[in-house]
Write an enzyme that holds these catalytic residues in place. Structure first.
Site, PDB file in Angstrom:
ATOM      1  CG  ASP A   1     -12.807 -13.200   0.204  1.00  0.00           C
ATOM      2  OD1 ASP A   1     -13.613 -13.895   0.858  1.00  0.00           O
ATOM      3  OD2 ASP A   1     -11.716 -12.855   0.647  1.00  0.00           O
TER       4      ASP A   1
ATOM      5  CG  ASN B   1      -0.313 -10.403   2.575  1.00  0.00           C
ATOM      6  OD1 ASN B   1      -1.406 -10.319   3.127  1.00  0.00           O
ATOM      7  ND2 ASN B   1      -0.174 -10.791   1.324  1.00  0.00           N
TER       8      ASN B   1
ATOM      9  CG  HIS C   1      -4.817 -10.622   2.447  1.00  0.00           C
ATOM     10  ND1 HIS C   1      -3.958 -11.652   2.137  1.00  0.00           N
ATOM     11  CD2 HIS C   1      -5.916 -11.210   2.980  1.00  0.00           C
ATOM     12  CE1 HIS C   1      -4.514 -12.803   2.468  1.00  0.00           C
ATOM     13  NE2 HIS C   1      -5.695 -12.562   2.995  1.00  0.00           N
TER      14      HIS C   1
ATOM     15  CD  GLU D   1      -2.910 -11.184  -1.580  1.00  0.00           C
ATOM     16  OE1 GLU D   1      -2.551 -10.708  -0.476  1.00  0.00           O
ATOM     17  OE2 GLU D   1      -2.919 -12.396  -1.802  1.00  0.00           O
TER      18      GLU D   1
HETATM   19  C1  GLP Z   1      -8.129 -15.471   3.420  1.00  0.00           C
HETATM   20  C2  GLP Z   1      -9.436 -14.705   3.334  1.00  0.00           C
HETATM   21  C3  GLP Z   1      -9.473 -13.523   4.271  1.00  0.00           C
HETATM   22  C4  GLP Z   1      -9.017 -13.954   5.649  1.00  0.00           C
HETATM   23  C5  GLP Z   1      -7.592 -14.423   5.576  1.00  0.00           C
HETATM   24  C6  GLP Z   1      -7.039 -14.875   6.909  1.00  0.00           C
HETATM   25  O1  GLP Z   1      -7.170 -14.999   2.566  1.00  0.00           O
HETATM   26  N1  GLP Z   1      -9.708 -14.267   2.012  1.00  0.00           N
HETATM   27  O2  GLP Z   1     -10.767 -12.973   4.301  1.00  0.00           O
HETATM   28  O3  GLP Z   1      -9.141 -12.900   6.552  1.00  0.00           O
HETATM   29  O4  GLP Z   1      -7.544 -15.532   4.691  1.00  0.00           O
HETATM   30  O5  GLP Z   1      -7.433 -16.181   7.163  1.00  0.00           O
HETATM   31  P1  GLP Z   1      -7.366 -16.899   8.556  1.00  0.00           P
HETATM   32  O6  GLP Z   1      -8.487 -16.347   9.361  1.00  0.00           O
HETATM   33  O7  GLP Z   1      -7.568 -18.348   8.248  1.00  0.00           O
HETATM   34  O8  GLP Z   1      -6.045 -16.601   9.127  1.00  0.00           O
END
Ligand code: GLP
Length: 255
Positions: A66, A135, A137, A142
């Site tokens: 993304d 959440n 995702h 989402e």
């Molecule tokens: C973002 C990214 C995800 C990631 C998530 C969790 O929203 N788009 O790909 O898995 O955050 O992030 P973190 O690893 O910092 O908890």
């Protein structure tokens, strides 16, 4: 339940285990097409890979999940920049072999279509790495009423904006782009293998719902229950809400 679950002591051990699996994959298939993720969770893996100067990534390719809308690749908050800083500048992968959706493209619909086409024309993803949002995702897919398909434009939820503001935008939600391009959930599960990481108590709800709950687009990561080759590598804190935790920890020792 087809998913493999590895519960580690802490974040460090989680990073060590995933690094071993990445190296194994690279040695078995030097031309691996990686699906990579951003966020704080994979940083320990990227750090370790970056230090291993003996590894040869020159034949492999990579597609990230993304990117924020409107951020140019040279913007320090962009995921392109993040990937270069954390990994690509430290390994021998050429710039022409790694890809992220371009959130600053003029025509975002074509950008999404081209991105899916590029993944397909490179034979699809061999190993997809995922993190998970609080959440549930994955990528930026989402919770919703339907699992998304290909790469598409997403409205981020307030929760995701807040989570990412706290980590990367000095707590200021106004600075976080409100939309992003993300590979769709159904596109993600086309990967041949998937490794998903989670660390910390704030992920415990999302982890237990995804592994032990109903498969529902309201918890996007729950779709992984339907995939044949998924490995969850999660630390004890992230595993703390799993009902069958003790049984799983036993499984881990056997693995
Ligand atoms: C973002 C990214 C995800 C990631 C998530 C969790 O929203 N788009 O790909 O898995 O955050 O992030 P973190 O690893 O910092 O908890």
């Amino acid at each position: 339940m087809k998913n493999k679950i590895i519960i580690t002591k802490d974040y460090k051990e989680m990073s060590e285990v995933v690094t071993k699996l990445f190296i194994k994959q690279l040695l078995e298939k030097p031309s691996t097409v990686w699906g990579l993720a951003t966020g704080s969770t994979p940083v320990g893996l990227y750090e370790r890979l970056g230090k291993r100067k003996d590894l040869d990534f020159s034949k492999s390719k990579s597609f990230n999940l993304d990117e924020y809308e409107s951020l140019k690749p040279d913007d320090p908050q962009s995921y392109y920049y993040f990937m270069q800083e954390e990994l690509f500048s430290k390994i021998n992968i050429s710039e022409s072999n790694y890809f992220l959706p371009n959130g600053a493209a003029e025509d975002l619909v074509s950008e999404c279509k081209n991105y899916d086409f590029l993944i397909k024309s490179n034979g699809g993803i061999d190993l997809q790495l995922l993190g998970i949002g609080t959440n549930g995702h994955v990528g930026f897919n989402e919770p919703s009423n339907k699992f998304s398909d290909g790469t598409h434009l997403v409205d981020l939820t307030d929760q995701t904006i807040k989570d990412n503001a706290d980590k990367y935008f000095e707590g200021n939600t106004n600075l976080v782009p409100k939309r992003a391009l993300s590979m769709g959930t159904m596109q993600i599960v086309k990967a041949k293998k998937i490794i998903i990481l989670a660390s910390g108590k704030n992920k415990a709800w999302a982890v237990s719902e995804s592994i032990e709950g109903t498969v529902t687009p309201k918890v996007p990561a729950s779709i992984l229950q339907k995939h044949d080759d998924v490995t969850w590598i999660i630390d004890k804190a992230a595993a703390s809400k799993l009902k069958n935790r003790n049984k799983l920890e036993l499984t881990t020792k056997v693995l």
